[in-house]
Design a protein around this motif. Structure first.
Motif, mmCIF file in Angstrom:
data_model
loop_
_atom_site.group_PDB
_atom_site.id
_atom_site.type_symbol
_atom_site.label_atom_id
_atom_site.label_comp_id
_atom_site.label_asym_id
_atom_site.label_seq_id
_atom_site.Cartn_x
_atom_site.Cartn_y
_atom_site.Cartn_z
ATOM 1 N N ASP A 1 0.839 -1.199 0.000
ATOM 2 C CA ASP A 1 0.000 0.000 0.000
ATOM 3 C C ASP A 1 0.874 1.249 0.000
ATOM 4 O O ASP A 1 1.971 1.261 0.573
ATOM 5 C CB ASP A 1 -0.915 0.033 1.230
ATOM 6 N N LEU A 2 0.374 2.298 -0.610
ATOM 7 C CA LEU A 2 1.097 3.563 -0.637
ATOM 8 C C LEU A 2 1.152 4.165 0.763
ATOM 9 O O LEU A 2 0.116 4.328 1.417
ATOM 10 C CB LEU A 2 0.394 4.540 -1.590
ATOM 11 N N PRO A 3 2.345 4.510 1.263
ATOM 12 C CA PRO A 3 2.445 5.143 2.586
ATOM 13 C C PRO A 3 1.663 6.455 2.625
ATOM 14 O O PRO A 3 1.616 7.193 1.638
ATOM 15 C CB PRO A 3 3.951 5.397 2.740
ATOM 16 N N GLN A 4 1.059 6.740 3.748
ATOM 17 C CA GLN A 4 0.215 7.927 3.866
ATOM 18 C C GLN A 4 0.978 9.212 3.573
ATOM 19 O O GLN A 4 0.419 10.164 3.018
ATOM 20 C CB GLN A 4 -0.400 7.994 5.266
ATOM 21 N N GLU A 5 2.261 9.241 3.909
ATOM 22 C CA GLU A 5 3.039 10.455 3.665
ATOM 23 C C GLU A 5 3.238 10.741 2.174
ATOM 24 O O GLU A 5 3.654 11.842 1.794
ATOM 25 C CB GLU A 5 4.402 10.373 4.363
ATOM 26 N N ASP A 6 2.921 9.754 1.322
ATOM 27 C CA ASP A 6 3.065 9.945 -0.126
ATOM 28 C C ASP A 6 1.741 10.249 -0.825
ATOM 29 O O ASP A 6 1.723 10.472 -2.038
ATOM 30 C CB ASP A 6 3.689 8.695 -0.767
ATOM 31 N N TRP A 7 0.650 10.238 -0.100
ATOM 32 C CA TRP A 7 -0.650 10.454 -0.734
ATOM 33 C C TRP A 7 -0.699 11.775 -1.498
ATOM 34 O O TRP A 7 -1.111 11.834 -2.653
ATOM 35 C CB TRP A 7 -1.771 10.427 0.315
ATOM 36 N N GLU A 8 -0.282 12.850 -0.842
ATOM 37 C CA GLU A 8 -0.392 14.176 -1.448
ATOM 38 C C GLU A 8 0.526 14.329 -2.658
ATOM 39 O O GLU A 8 0.246 15.131 -3.562
ATOM 40 C CB GLU A 8 -0.087 15.255 -0.409
ATOM 41 N N LYS A 9 1.607 13.558 -2.697
ATOM 42 C CA LYS A 9 2.528 13.630 -3.833
ATOM 43 C C LYS A 9 1.849 13.231 -5.143
ATOM 44 O O LYS A 9 2.307 13.606 -6.224
ATOM 45 C CB LYS A 9 3.731 12.711 -3.595
ATOM 46 N N CYS A 10 0.772 12.476 -5.047
ATOM 47 C CA CYS A 10 0.096 11.963 -6.240
ATOM 48 C C CYS A 10 -0.692 13.030 -6.989
ATOM 49 O O CYS A 10 -1.114 12.805 -8.130
ATOM 50 C CB CYS A 10 -0.832 10.809 -5.861
ATOM 51 N N LYS A 11 -0.904 14.183 -6.373
ATOM 52 C CA LYS A 11 -1.667 15.241 -7.039
ATOM 53 C C LYS A 11 -1.016 15.686 -8.344
ATOM 54 O O LYS A 11 -1.698 16.130 -9.266
ATOM 55 C CB LYS A 11 -1.831 16.433 -6.100
ATOM 56 N N VAL A 12 0.299 15.557 -8.433
ATOM 57 C CA VAL A 12 1.009 15.960 -9.643
ATOM 58 C C VAL A 12 0.656 15.062 -10.829
ATOM 59 O O VAL A 12 0.851 15.438 -11.991
ATOM 60 C CB VAL A 12 2.537 15.950 -9.397
ATOM 61 N N PHE A 13 0.087 13.887 -10.551
ATOM 62 C CA PHE A 13 -0.261 12.941 -11.612
ATOM 63 C C PHE A 13 -1.709 13.088 -12.090
ATOM 64 O O PHE A 13 -2.145 12.345 -12.965
ATOM 65 C CB PHE A 13 -0.037 11.506 -11.128
ATOM 66 N N HIS A 14 -2.443 14.044 -11.551
ATOM 67 C CA HIS A 14 -3.857 14.173 -11.903
ATOM 68 C C HIS A 14 -4.073 14.738 -13.301
ATOM 69 O O HIS A 14 -5.104 14.474 -13.920
ATOM 70 C CB HIS A 14 -4.579 15.046 -10.870
ATOM 71 N N LEU A 15 -3.137 15.519 -13.794
ATOM 72 C CA LEU A 15 -3.254 16.136 -15.116
ATOM 73 C C LEU A 15 -1.926 16.027 -15.846
ATOM 74 O O LEU A 15 -0.863 15.978 -15.218
ATOM 75 C CB LEU A 15 -3.645 17.613 -15.002
ATOM 76 N N GLY A 16 -1.989 15.986 -17.181
ATOM 77 C CA GLY A 16 -0.750 16.018 -17.945
ATOM 78 C C GLY A 16 -0.676 14.968 -19.035
ATOM 79 O O GLY A 16 -1.661 14.316 -19.391
ATOM 80 N N LYS A 17 0.520 14.805 -19.547
ATOM 81 C CA LYS A 17 0.813 13.860 -20.620
ATOM 82 C C LYS A 17 1.741 12.780 -20.072
ATOM 83 O O LYS A 17 2.744 13.095 -19.416
ATOM 84 C CB LYS A 17 1.474 14.600 -21.789
ATOM 85 N N PHE A 18 1.408 11.515 -20.343
ATOM 86 C CA PHE A 18 2.106 10.404 -19.716
ATOM 87 C C PHE A 18 2.448 9.318 -20.738
ATOM 88 O O PHE A 18 1.952 9.325 -21.862
ATOM 89 C CB PHE A 18 1.237 9.777 -18.614
ATOM 90 N N LYS A 19 3.263 8.378 -20.283
ATOM 91 C CA LYS A 19 3.568 7.191 -21.082
ATOM 92 C C LYS A 19 3.684 5.989 -20.153
ATOM 93 O O LYS A 19 3.964 6.125 -18.956
ATOM 94 C CB LYS A 19 4.874 7.363 -21.853
ATOM 95 N N TYR A 20 3.448 4.804 -20.716
ATOM 96 C CA TYR A 20 3.646 3.564 -19.964
ATOM 97 C C TYR A 20 5.121 3.186 -19.999
ATOM 98 O O TYR A 20 5.757 3.238 -21.057
ATOM 99 C CB TYR A 20 2.825 2.425 -20.571
ATOM 100 N N GLU A 21 5.656 2.802 -18.845
ATOM 101 C CA GLU A 21 7.041 2.330 -18.780
ATOM 102 C C GLU A 21 7.064 0.822 -19.016
ATOM 103 O O GLU A 21 7.482 0.039 -18.170
ATOM 104 C CB GLU A 21 7.662 2.684 -17.431
ATOM 105 N N SER A 22 6.580 0.430 -20.175
ATOM 106 C CA SER A 22 6.554 -0.978 -20.557
ATOM 107 C C SER A 22 6.892 -1.075 -22.034
ATOM 108 O O SER A 22 6.285 -0.367 -22.854
ATOM 109 C CB SER A 22 5.174 -1.596 -20.312
ATOM 110 N N PRO A 23 7.844 -1.922 -22.406
ATOM 111 C CA PRO A 23 8.169 -2.064 -23.826
ATOM 112 C C PRO A 23 6.991 -2.556 -24.656
ATOM 113 O O PRO A 23 6.944 -2.334 -25.861
ATOM 114 C CB PRO A 23 9.319 -3.080 -23.826
ATOM 115 N N ALA A 24 6.017 -3.199 -24.006
ATOM 116 C CA ALA A 24 4.839 -3.681 -24.735
ATOM 117 C C ALA A 24 3.948 -2.534 -25.197
ATOM 118 O O ALA A 24 3.225 -2.655 -26.186
ATOM 119 C CB ALA A 24 4.041 -4.642 -23.858
ATOM 120 N N TYR A 25 3.986 -1.407 -24.477
ATOM 121 C CA TYR A 25 3.116 -0.271 -24.796
ATOM 122 C C TYR A 25 3.912 1.022 -24.930
ATOM 123 O O TYR A 25 3.434 2.101 -24.593
ATOM 124 C CB TYR A 25 2.045 -0.119 -23.710
#
Length: 214
Positions: A99-123
């Motif tokens: 499980d994600l540690p509680q102290e890291d919950w707020e860090k996830c807000k940066v992932f709510h918007l933007g442009k991303f990619k999968y870190e998988s050679p399959a995709y």
């Protein structure tokens, strides 16, 4: 420890998967099976894609190949005269109950918007554009995929499948995918686990996503 999940599964289109927890990967690795479907819905040219397969254990690779050959396509006539891939996931066993540690919950807000990619050679060709209420994925063998996105808290979100461009994936429209960020690697990359909440037969899938930085 090695635990094979869902060994007797039925192969579902190009992105079918089986998942195995192992101790010899850092987080997530994959074995990719390439195959083609002829005009009669029969598979041929079934091979391991060594370039895209990041899990290099040869015995597991061969096991995936044999497992795939024993399966059946659900919608073969929607896949005729084209080539596809099937992906087998290998995940470090510690993430089975991680499980994600509680102290890291707020860090996830940066992932709510933007442009991303999968870190998988399959995709590796798939680009994700995430807005406030929409997520659009384009590129690679998956075609264009449109989702409604709803964040239920800082580190969990739901994707409702709105539109799939490929005929063989139309049955997935309306599916709801629950996604949970379980590890923040740095300011741009996170590890997630996801499952289709309205499909009792769906496995949990793990993967890495990275945000493009301007």
């Amino acid at each position: 420890m090695k635990t094979l999940i869902c060994f007797g599964f039925i192969i579902i289109s190009f992105c079918s998967y089986s998942q195995t927890f192992v101790d010899d990967v850092d987080r997530v690795a994959v074995v990719v099976i390439d195959y083609c479907v002829d005009e009669n819905g029969k598979r041929y040219d079934i091979n391991i894609n060594l370039e895209k397969s990041s899990y290099k254990n040869e015995s597991w690779q061969q096991g995936c190949l044999e497992h795939f050959k024993k399966g059946d396509l659900i919608y073969p006539m929607k896949m005729i005269n084209n080539c596809w891939q099937s992906v087998y996931y290998f995940v470090n066993a510690k993430y089975k109950t991680y499980d994600l540690p509680q102290e890291d919950w707020e860090k996830c807000k940066v992932f709510h918007l933007g442009k991303f990619k999968y870190e998988s050679p399959a995709y590796s060709e798939t680009i994700i554009k995430r807005r406030k209420k929409r997520q659009i994925e384009k590129g690679g063998v998956g075609g264009k995929q449109v989702y409604k996105i709803k964040w239920t808290n800082d580190y969990k979100y739901q994707l409702e499948t709105v539109k799939m461009s490929l005929k063989k994936d139309k049955h997935k429209e309306g599916n709801v995918i629950d996604v949970e960020i379980i590890e923040v690697l740095n300011d741009t990359t996170y590890l997630y686990k996801a499952n289709v909440s309205n499909d009792d037969k769906a496995n949990i899938v793990f993967g890495l996503i990275t945000k493009f930085v301007k």
